[in-house]
Design a protein around this motif. Structure first.
Motif, short mmCIF file in Angstrom:
data_model
loop_
_atom_site.label_atom_id
_atom_site.label_comp_id
_atom_site.label_asym_id
_atom_site.label_seq_id
_atom_site.Cartn_x
_atom_site.Cartn_y
_atom_site.Cartn_z
N MET A 265 -44.64 4.51 15.15
CA MET A 265 -45.35 5.31 14.16
C MET A 265 -44.46 6.47 13.74
N GLN A 266 -44.37 6.69 12.44
CA GLN A 266 -43.56 7.78 11.90
C GLN A 266 -44.45 8.75 11.13
N LEU A 267 -44.15 10.04 11.27
CA LEU A 267 -44.86 11.07 10.54
C LEU A 267 -44.11 11.32 9.23
N LEU A 268 -44.82 11.18 8.10
CA LEU A 268 -44.22 11.34 6.80
C LEU A 268 -44.58 12.70 6.20
N ALA A 269 -44.10 12.94 4.98
CA ALA A 269 -44.45 14.17 4.28
C ALA A 269 -45.96 14.27 4.12
N ASN A 270 -46.46 15.49 4.11
CA ASN A 270 -47.91 15.74 3.99
C ASN A 270 -48.71 15.14 5.13
N ASP A 271 -48.03 14.92 6.27
CA ASP A 271 -48.70 14.42 7.48
C ASP A 271 -49.24 13.00 7.34
N GLU A 272 -48.75 12.26 6.35
CA GLU A 272 -49.13 10.85 6.27
C GLU A 272 -48.45 10.07 7.40
N LEU A 273 -48.98 8.89 7.69
CA LEU A 273 -48.53 8.11 8.84
C LEU A 273 -48.07 6.73 8.40
N LEU A 274 -46.94 6.30 8.92
CA LEU A 274 -46.42 4.96 8.67
C LEU A 274 -46.32 4.25 10.01
N VAL A 275 -47.00 3.13 10.12
CA VAL A 275 -47.07 2.39 11.38
C VAL A 275 -46.54 0.98 11.16
N VAL A 276 -45.69 0.54 12.06
CA VAL A 276 -45.15 -0.81 11.99
C VAL A 276 -45.44 -1.53 13.31
N GLY A 277 -45.59 -2.82 13.23
CA GLY A 277 -45.85 -3.57 14.45
C GLY A 277 -45.92 -5.05 14.21
N THR A 278 -46.39 -5.75 15.22
CA THR A 278 -46.48 -7.20 15.18
C THR A 278 -47.86 -7.62 14.73
N VAL B 122 -46.70 -3.53 8.23
CA VAL B 122 -46.42 -2.12 7.99
C VAL B 122 -47.67 -1.54 7.32
N VAL B 123 -48.20 -0.47 7.90
CA VAL B 123 -49.43 0.13 7.40
C VAL B 123 -49.19 1.61 7.14
N ARG B 124 -49.66 2.08 5.98
CA ARG B 124 -49.51 3.49 5.64
C ARG B 124 -50.89 4.14 5.55
N TYR B 125 -50.99 5.28 6.21
CA TYR B 125 -52.26 6.02 6.24
C TYR B 125 -52.07 7.41 5.63
N LEU B 126 -53.13 7.91 5.03
CA LEU B 126 -53.15 9.31 4.62
C LEU B 126 -53.30 10.19 5.87
N SER B 127 -53.18 11.48 5.69
CA SER B 127 -53.17 12.37 6.86
C SER B 127 -54.48 12.34 7.64
N ASP B 128 -55.58 11.98 6.96
CA ASP B 128 -56.88 11.97 7.64
C ASP B 128 -57.24 10.60 8.22
N GLY B 129 -56.28 9.67 8.18
CA GLY B 129 -56.52 8.34 8.75
C GLY B 129 -56.97 7.29 7.77
N ALA B 130 -57.26 7.69 6.53
CA ALA B 130 -57.64 6.69 5.52
C ALA B 130 -56.42 5.88 5.11
N LEU B 131 -56.61 4.61 4.81
CA LEU B 131 -55.51 3.78 4.33
C LEU B 131 -55.00 4.31 3.00
#
Length: 195
Positions: free
Chosen positions: A146-159, A169-178
């Motif tokens: 999981m990587q922390l992006l600008a504006n506290d967004e989240l990028l998660v990669v996995g199997t 690869v899934v990207r989330y907003l800072s509050d956990g919304a997709l």
């Protein structure tokens, strides 16, 4: 954050709480010198036979920080991931933990849980502090980084499904919304012979 696949001496003070099983998954050094460790645990304090994602905090000198989490200095979420793989800390000091709600080989969803800076479930994140994402309409999904992006967004990669060796690869907003501006409703899933 960095992978932390096996227990080290730094976590030994946690062992009396869960005598049956422990595995650390991530470590994060805070600006004040304190240390966050996220992992999985199973023992008598929890439902028999179940793993739970946990976070503990150490002081800069390595002693347990008893002001964090519950009365034992442990943050945990009753319906959280059983297997923890990574962790980040957002700019508002929110702690976000990634994992799966099953073992590494039979997990169902990518799962994120969030805690406040003092180790309490952060109910403003996702749905009551938790986000679950089915990345492949199936099972055996496991986020690995999981990587922390600008504006506290989240990028998660996995199997996505061990049997097909798919990647998600899934990207989330800072509050956990997709982040629906990314790929298809926030999720990119593919099977490729290059990875």
């Amino acid at each position: 954050s960095q992978p932390f696949h096996q227990l080290s001496k730094i976590t030994q003070n946690a062992r009396p709480v869960w005598p049956e099983y422990e595995a650390a998954g991530a470590i994060e050094l805070l600006s004040n010198g304190r240390i966050l460790i996220a992992g999985s645990a199973r023992g008598s304090r929890f439902t028999s036979g179940a793993n739970y994602g946990i976070v503990i905090r150490l002081n800069a000198d390595g002693s347990r920080d008893s002001t964090f989490g519950d009365e034992n200095g442990v943050a945990w979420y009753a319906d959280g991931p059983e297997w923890v793989t990574d962790m980040v800390v957002q700019s508002n000091c929110r702690i976000v933990v990634a994992g799966s709600d099953g073992s590494p080989f039979v997990g169902d969803d990518f799962e994120l849980i969030a805690f406040t800076a003092d180790g309490q479930p952060d109910l403003t994140f996702g749905l009551d502090g938790q986000v679950r994402t089915d990345v492949n309409n199936g099972t055996r999904n496991l986020p690995t980084q999981m990587q922390l992006l600008a504006n506290d967004e989240l990028l998660v990669v996995g199997t996505a499904d061990w049997s097909s060796s798919g990647t998600a690869v899934v990207r989330y907003l800072s509050d956990g919304a997709l982040d629906t501006s990314f790929a298809t409703d926030g999720v990119q899933h593919f099977v490729s012979d290059v990875m």
